[in-house]
Design a protein around this motif. Structure first.
Motif, PDB file in Angstrom:
ATOM      1  N   LEU A 168       0.728  -1.244   0.176  1.00  0.00           N
ATOM      2  CA  LEU A 168      -0.102   0.124  -0.080  1.00  0.00           C
ATOM      3  C   LEU A 168       0.816   1.484   0.142  1.00  0.00           C
ATOM      4  N   GLN A 171       1.930   2.586  -3.237  1.00  0.00           N
ATOM      5  CA  GLN A 171       0.996   3.074  -4.410  1.00  0.00           C
ATOM      6  C   GLN A 171       0.806   4.634  -4.108  1.00  0.00           C
ATOM      7  N   ALA A 183      -0.105   2.129   5.198  1.00  0.00           N
ATOM      8  CA  ALA A 183      -1.302   1.827   5.900  1.00  0.00           C
ATOM      9  C   ALA A 183      -1.015   1.175   7.316  1.00  0.00           C
ATOM     10  N   GLY A 233      -8.488  -6.283   2.175  1.00  0.00           N
ATOM     11  CA  GLY A 233      -9.241  -4.891   1.675  1.00  0.00           C
ATOM     12  C   GLY A 233     -10.409  -4.403   2.463  1.00  0.00           C
ATOM     13  N   VAL A 238      -7.248  -1.131   6.708  1.00  0.00           N
ATOM     14  CA  VAL A 238      -7.013  -1.028   5.251  1.00  0.00           C
ATOM     15  C   VAL A 238      -7.909  -0.347   4.627  1.00  0.00           C
ATOM     16  N   HIS A 241      -7.715   3.261   5.250  1.00  0.00           N
ATOM     17  CA  HIS A 241      -6.846   3.928   4.342  1.00  0.00           C
ATOM     18  C   HIS A 241      -6.930   3.941   2.974  1.00  0.00           C
ATOM     19  N   LEU A 242      -7.815   3.090   2.380  1.00  0.00           N
ATOM     20  CA  LEU A 242      -8.363   3.158   1.122  1.00  0.00           C
ATOM     21  C   LEU A 242      -9.271   4.331   0.910  1.00  0.00           C
ATOM     22  N   ALA A 253      -4.580   0.160  -5.368  1.00  0.00           N
ATOM     23  CA  ALA A 253      -4.088  -0.535  -4.107  1.00  0.00           C
ATOM     24  C   ALA A 253      -4.572  -1.744  -3.803  1.00  0.00           C
ATOM     25  N   ARG A 254      -5.971  -2.248  -3.955  1.00  0.00           N
ATOM     26  CA  ARG A 254      -6.286  -3.216  -3.934  1.00  0.00           C
ATOM     27  C   ARG A 254      -5.804  -4.284  -4.804  1.00  0.00           C
ATOM     28  N   LEU A 257      -2.653  -5.354  -3.070  1.00  0.00           N
ATOM     29  CA  LEU A 257      -2.701  -6.286  -2.196  1.00  0.00           C
ATOM     30  C   LEU A 257      -2.996  -7.631  -2.607  1.00  0.00           C
TER      31      LEU A 257
END
Length: 284
Positions: A168, A171, A183, A233, A238, A241-242, A253-254, A257
């Motif tokens: 993460l 990104q 994250a 996710g 997380v 964070h997203l 980002a997903r 991961l």
């Protein structure tokens, strides 16, 4: 419910975080159950013991303790009503009668003094606003000579999950470019990563014979990388964070991961090595 001092944690665990854990009970148990044996061995629960499970969540460790204390009793305490509801339903379905689940803040909850023979926790003691006060309150709930056993995370750099989460930080936060912050593992998740700090907190709280021991277990995060990436996710830290990045960056980002999980994918699913401290202590 009695007074709450960890209000931020209460909000999280009675909101999305707790709901996600309750909805994915079997998955979170698969992540953490590798530490059950060492925790329960350290706790040395007797057949007539009265057990207190701190931060019991969906209640797997409480139910296991209740089975060991077949002529005693196990009480799980947690901030999260969604998880406690799941814990109660599961205990009923499994026919475990010598168990109870209480919503409360273990840092200030008015436990009956000297009520319990042993207190246990599986990753539930890292989130206290005032750790010394919390462990002092837990100590008060134990009889003289009562035992404490818990597992808490070591530094994320010692576990495979740290490597996955590093994807993460690599990104950009926006489709245009700036780097995203790393994250966090979870608010306070590594607050007891230092064994010196563990000993200091427990000594100040009135425990003795404090003994942190390094332990490891394998955590099952999903059937395959796609399943594990989707699950991670949705994990509260997380997901938080997203939510701080734009939609394009979040989607990227997903995918990162999921790709990071592929290194740990095998015939039995996605398995990550987790490093923890197993801590045993006695009420002074």
């Amino acid at each position: 419910m009695h007074r709450i001092v960890n209000t931020e944690q209460s909000t999280a665990w009675n909101g999305y975080e707790g709901s996600h854990w309750a909805a994915h009970q079997s998955l979170y148990d698969a992540v953490n159950s590798g530490f059950n044996d060492c925790l329960l061995t350290a706790a040395a629960i007797g057949v007539r013991d009265r057990v207190l499970d701190i931060g019991c969540g969906n209640g797997q460790s409480t139910r296991l303790a209740a089975r060991l204390a077949a002529q005693g009793h196990a009480t799980g305490v947690d901030l999260s009503e969604p998880m406690l509801a799941r814990a109660r339903a599961t205990a009923t379905a499994e026919g475990i009668a010598n168990v109870a689940f209480v919503q409360g803040d273990a840092q200030v909850h008015p436990f009956p003094e000297g009520r319990f023979d042993v207190a246990v926790s599986r990753f539930g003691v890292m989130f206290f606003g005032d750790p010394v006060a919390a462990f002092r309150n837990i100590r008060r709930a134990l009889r003289p000579g009562g035992r404490l056993a818990f597992v808490c995370l070591r530094g994320m750099d010692r576990s495979d999950l740290g490597q996955v989460l590093a994807a993460l930080s690599e990104q950009p936060a926006h489709s245009g470019g700036a780097a995203a912050p790393a994250a966090p593992a979870a608010p306070g998740a590594v607050s007891l990563a230092d064994p010196v700090a563990i000993r200091q907190v427990l000594t100040e709280a009135g425990f003795e014979q404090t003994e942190p021991t390094a332990v490891e277990a394998v955590q099952l995060w999903g059937r395959d990388a796609v399943d594990a990436g989707e699950f991670l996710g949705g994990w509260g830290p997380v997901r938080h964070h997203l939510a701080q990045v734009d939609r394009v960056a979040a989607a990227r980002a997903r995918r990162a991961l999921t790709e990071a999980m592929r290194a740990y994918e095998g015939p039995g699913g996605v398995r990550l090595r987790c490093a923890a401290w197993l801590v045993a202590a006695t009420r002074a």
